[in-house]
Design an enzyme around this catalytic site. Structure first.
Site, short mmCIF file in Angstrom:
data_model
loop_
_atom_site.label_atom_id
_atom_site.label_comp_id
_atom_site.label_asym_id
_atom_site.label_seq_id
_atom_site.Cartn_x
_atom_site.Cartn_y
_atom_site.Cartn_z
N SER A 125 26.43 19.62 1.42
CA SER A 125 26.27 19.94 2.84
C SER A 125 25.51 21.22 3.12
O SER A 125 24.89 21.36 4.18
CB SER A 125 27.64 20.01 3.51
OG SER A 125 28.44 21.02 2.91
N HIS A 134 27.56 13.29 4.25
CA HIS A 134 26.22 13.64 4.73
C HIS A 134 25.16 12.63 4.29
O HIS A 134 23.98 12.83 4.56
CB HIS A 134 25.85 15.05 4.26
CG HIS A 134 26.67 16.12 4.91
ND1 HIS A 134 26.31 16.69 6.11
CD2 HIS A 134 27.84 16.69 4.55
CE1 HIS A 134 27.22 17.59 6.45
NE2 HIS A 134 28.16 17.60 5.52
N LYS A 157 29.14 12.64 11.66
CA LYS A 157 27.81 13.21 11.44
C LYS A 157 26.75 12.22 11.94
O LYS A 157 26.50 12.15 13.14
CB LYS A 157 27.66 13.61 9.98
CG LYS A 157 28.70 14.69 9.62
CD LYS A 157 28.78 14.97 8.17
CE LYS A 157 29.82 16.06 7.90
NZ LYS A 157 31.20 15.69 8.25
#
Length: 396
Positions: A183, A211, A242
């Site tokens: 990340s 991610h 996300k």
């Protein structure tokens, strides 16, 4: 003497080394693209969001959330084991298992609860967990909660990992855990090597695709699918907070694994279920992620362009295929100064400092969204160039 004096002393110490943190409120998001926000009455280009595909403000997600409330109410009001589960949960877990090509899936409240709950359920005293040194804090905390031996290997260093696996061959159970996209750096885990080592030493392999989900893979499944290794990984964890623009997390794997976690993951058992509005928005986001591959293509193109823009202006940034672009500046004070000066120029780009990143590697962590424009990114790169010139003029 106040019983809070020690807290005040520690707060002052953190301030003195530029490590004190505070929470800032966003006044509003400007437009459906999510690329501009308003903070303290000022419009800022948002370059610090994990909203990679720009879905958080998509009208389809908002409309789905409203429908979820109208059908199921505002909140679940109970654990999934005490009537907090309903049709939206069952449908989502079935869709996730099919999307990931696994036997079963299990939805958690968020990524932190998924990692802490799964890891502490899988291992305990007498076991060993092998964790990349740059893994997310939720993985680290899950290992601590488990009471298993925590074996940290140097970032993406497979020789060091194998050395540790050899040293702990006598452990009752062995679990290798890694982010697939890290990340704070945006680089990728060497999944093929990890699969080989897990086979060789009889370990389980768990990956965190937080991610990578929505960003990598033909239909946004993540790095495991992009590399054709999804069935070689025992536990695939991912989030909806996300690229999906919503909230929540999931775990996919064999039926045996998911069934076991249903009875053993304390963070699942003792948490209130997600609100119906959130589940409904996840359903809408999953459809968009699967069907609108052009968003991923544009995201990759913009990430590559922004890296190129920064290099053209003399900044050192690593190559990568993700929307995470760290500009490592070193000291926390310098990173904070860059962040403040960017905000003065109309850009929201947050300084990332220890302990989130190793000492001496404080940075601005830029994140690109599929809804950014090249004009916006060019302008941001120009502002960075001007800031560096000003700081060098001041002898820094």
């Amino acid at each position: 003497m106040s019983r809070y004096d020690w807290m005040e002393e520690e707060w002052e110490r953190l301030k003195s080394v530029s490590l004190a943190r505070s929470i800032r409120s966003v006044d509003a998001v400007i437009g459906e693209e999510g690329t501009w926000i308003r903070v303290s009455g000022k419009s800022l280009l948002n370059l610090s969001s994990n909203n990679y595909l720009g879905l958080a403000h998509d009208p389809r997600l908002k409309a789905a959330a409203v429908r979820g409330i109208e059908e199921w109410g505002a909140g679940a009001t109970a654990s999934r084991f005490v009537l907090g589960s309903h049709g939206l949960y069952e449908q989502l877990e079935q869709r996730l298992a099919e999307w990931k090509g696994r036997e079963a899936a299990l939805v958690f409240a968020n990524g932190y609860q998924a990692n802490t709950g799964v890891i502490s359920a899988l291992v305990g005293r007498g076991d060993a967990v092998f964790s990349d040194r740059l893994n997310h804090a939720s993985i680290v905390d899950g290992i601590v909660l488990s009471r298993a031996e925590h074996c940290r290997y140097r970032h993406n260093d497979m020789e060091h990992l194998e050395y540790l696996l050899k040293r702990h061959q006598g452990a009752r159970r062995k679990l290798i855990v890694t982010d697939t996209v890290f990340s704070m750096d945006g680089d990728l885990a060497p999944l093929a090597d990890l699969v080989e080592l897990k086979r060789r030493y009889g370990a389980l392999l768990m990956v965190d695709e937080a991610h990578a989900g929505g960003v990598l893979g033909r239909s946004g499944e993540g790095l495991c699918h992009e590399l054709g290794l999804s069935r070689e990984v025992d536990i695939i964890m991912g989030t909806f907070s996300k690229a999906f623009g919503s909230y929540g997390a999931y775990v996919c794997g064999a039926t045996s694994v998911v069934r076991y976690l249903t009875s053993k993951a304390r963070s699942l058992i003792y948490s209130t279920a997600l609100p119906p509005s959130v589940l409904a928005s996840i359903h809408a986001a999953l459809t968009i992620v699967q069907e609108e591959g052009e968003r991923r293509k544009r995201l990759r193109e913009l990430g590559s362009r922004f890296r190129g823009m920064l290099r053209e202006r003399g900044f050192s940034v690593a190559e990568g295929r993700t929307p995470i672009i760290p500009l490592v500046l070193g000291e926390s004070g310098v990173a904070l100064q860059y962040s403040r000066m960017l905000e003065e120029r109309g850009i929201a780009a947050v300084a990332i400092r220890p302990p989130t990143v190793p000492a001496g590697t404080a940075r601005i962590r830029f994140t690109v969204m599929a809804t950014h424009t090249t004009t916006e990114l060019e302008w941001a790169a120009d502002q960075l160039q001007q800031i560096r010139a000003e700081l060098q003029w001041e002898g820094r």
